[in-house]
Design a protein around this motif. Structure first.
Motif, short mmCIF file in Angstrom:
data_model
loop_
_atom_site.label_atom_id
_atom_site.label_comp_id
_atom_site.label_asym_id
_atom_site.label_seq_id
_atom_site.Cartn_x
_atom_site.Cartn_y
_atom_site.Cartn_z
N CYS A 123 0.64 -1.24 0.17
CA CYS A 123 -0.14 -0.14 0.70
C CYS A 123 0.66 1.09 -0.43
N GLY A 124 2.16 1.46 0.78
CA GLY A 124 2.78 2.87 0.38
C GLY A 124 3.77 2.37 0.00
N ILE A 125 3.87 0.93 -1.25
CA ILE A 125 4.53 1.41 -2.36
C ILE A 125 3.51 2.21 -3.76
N ALA A 126 2.73 1.77 -3.55
CA ALA A 126 1.82 2.05 -4.35
C ALA A 126 1.48 3.64 -4.26
N ALA A 127 1.44 4.17 -3.50
CA ALA A 127 0.83 5.46 -2.87
C ALA A 127 1.78 6.98 -3.30
N SER A 128 3.05 6.14 -3.10
CA SER A 128 4.40 6.89 -3.39
C SER A 128 5.05 6.16 -5.30
N SER A 129 4.80 5.59 -5.52
CA SER A 129 5.01 5.01 -6.58
C SER A 129 5.41 6.17 -8.10
N GLY A 130 4.38 7.45 -7.55
CA GLY A 130 4.55 7.25 -8.78
C GLY A 130 5.96 8.53 -8.94
N HIS A 131 6.45 8.05 -7.83
CA HIS A 131 8.01 9.39 -7.62
C HIS A 131 9.22 8.26 -7.33
N PHE A 132 8.85 7.19 -8.40
CA PHE A 132 10.39 6.08 -7.93
C PHE A 132 10.74 6.76 -9.01
N HIS A 133 11.79 7.77 -9.30
CA HIS A 133 12.62 8.69 -10.95
C HIS A 133 13.90 7.79 -10.25
N VAL A 134 15.25 7.91 -11.25
CA VAL A 134 16.68 7.83 -11.18
C VAL A 134 16.66 9.35 -11.22
N ARG A 135 16.67 9.86 -9.60
CA ARG A 135 16.77 11.62 -9.77
C ARG A 135 17.27 11.72 -8.23
N GLU A 162 -1.54 18.80 -1.69
CA GLU A 162 -1.12 20.59 -2.01
C GLU A 162 -0.27 20.31 -3.54
N ARG A 163 0.92 19.54 -2.70
CA ARG A 163 1.76 19.48 -3.87
C ARG A 163 1.94 17.87 -3.91
N VAL A 164 1.27 17.34 -5.22
CA VAL A 164 2.07 15.63 -5.29
C VAL A 164 3.53 14.75 -4.90
N ARG A 165 3.84 16.04 -5.37
CA ARG A 165 5.53 15.55 -4.58
C ARG A 165 5.96 15.56 -3.42
N HIS A 166 4.64 15.25 -2.40
CA HIS A 166 5.09 14.91 -1.14
C HIS A 166 4.52 14.11 -0.68
N ALA A 167 4.02 13.77 -1.78
CA ALA A 167 3.05 11.58 -1.18
C ALA A 167 4.41 10.95 -0.87
N PRO A 168 5.27 11.00 -1.62
CA PRO A 168 6.79 9.83 -0.95
C PRO A 168 6.88 10.52 0.26
N LEU A 169 6.73 11.66 0.82
CA LEU A 169 7.75 11.40 2.14
C LEU A 169 6.19 11.32 3.31
#
Length: 270
Positions: free
Chosen positions: A51-63, A233-240
């Motif tokens: 569940c945690g992986i699914a919620a943050s997988s949108g930011h699994f990038h090489v960066r 507010e900002r989707v980039r905070h999802a994995p945090l």
């Protein structure tokens, strides 16, 4: 950039991808181990981590943002373990080298520093209200403040001194950022990433409501809620938010109604 360049010279993009997968696997495995240690069955652990992986997988990038995902997990583990009494306050000093390395990789370190500040503020308020708090003496408070100021100071230990922190601030305050960069935009419920983020957030909130009464909540258990709002507010905070929520879930689960019910039924799941 230097680390990515070295990786590319060794084996091209495949090396960078391997490093990315290794960092993510290490972070989620660490949280999985903590789940197993409190008595959760491996099958339930896998479901929670998934569940945690699914919620943050949108930011699994090489960066470099990967360092922020790992850094938030480490910061939350230390804060949780200080409040539950596993480690003394002075152990938070180990966050100084973590913050220093993090600050030389990605500006998301500001989130880690802010999270530490919120925890200290919450612990101080709890102490003033005569509630349970890791702060028991004035020395504890002064030590926490000194460590927090140290996390700010180490951010200036880089090849460009004050220019990097200034650059972080300049980028974050750009009003147009949310329109020109997708990951700075608000959650979109028409996309898979938006659905998983909000679903995970709702489940976490329901879980918290099913734990001990509000007047007995630990301060750190409320920190993921701040990151949930920021993730909307900002989707980039999802994995945090996901990292904070998973670490808190491990700490709060033994006090939840779910755990109580599983124990009463003598279930193998817990």
């Amino acid at each position: 950039e230097c680390a990515l360049s070295v990786g590319y010279r060794i084996g091209g993009f495949d090396t960078q991808l391997l490093v990315t997968a290794t960092i993510l696997a290490g972070v989620f495995t660490g949280i999985g181990i903590r789940l197993l240690r409190i008595g959760i069955h491996p099958s339930l652990m896998v479901l929670i981590i998934a569940c945690g992986i699914a919620a943050s997988s949108g930011h699994f990038h090489v960066r470099p943002h990967l360092s922020t995902i790992a850094g938030m997990a480490i910061v939350m583990v230390y804060l949780v373990d200080v409040e539950n009494g596993r480690i003394p306050i002075r152990k938070l000093a180990w966050l100084l080298p973590v913050i220093w390395l993090w600050s030389n990789i990605h500006g998301g370190v500001m989130g880690g520093i802010a999270t530490i500040a919120l925890a200290i503020a919450g612990w101080t308020a709890a102490r003033l209200l005569k509630r349970e708090s890791p702060i028991r003496t004035r020395s504890d408070f002064l030590l926490l403040v000194a460590i927090w100021l140290g996390t700010i100071a180490v951010c200036f230990a880089n090849p460009y001194f004050h220019r990097i922190p200034i650059a972080w601030y300049d980028v974050y305050k750009m009003a147009s950022l949310t329109t020109i960069i997708v990951e700075h935009s608000a959650v979109d419920l028409s996309e898979f990433a938006g659905i998983t983020i909000v679903s995970f957030g709702v489940l976490f909130c329901l879980f918290l409501l099913g734990t001990v009464p509000l007047n007995r909540f630990r301060i750190v258990w409320l920190l993921p809620l701040v990151w949930f709002v920021l993730a909307i507010e900002r989707v980039r905070h999802a994995p945090l938010f996901t990292m904070a929520a998973l670490v808190v879930f491990v700490d709060a689960f033994p006090f939840s109604r779910i755990a109580e019910r599983l124990l009463r039924k003598k279930s193998d799941l817990y």
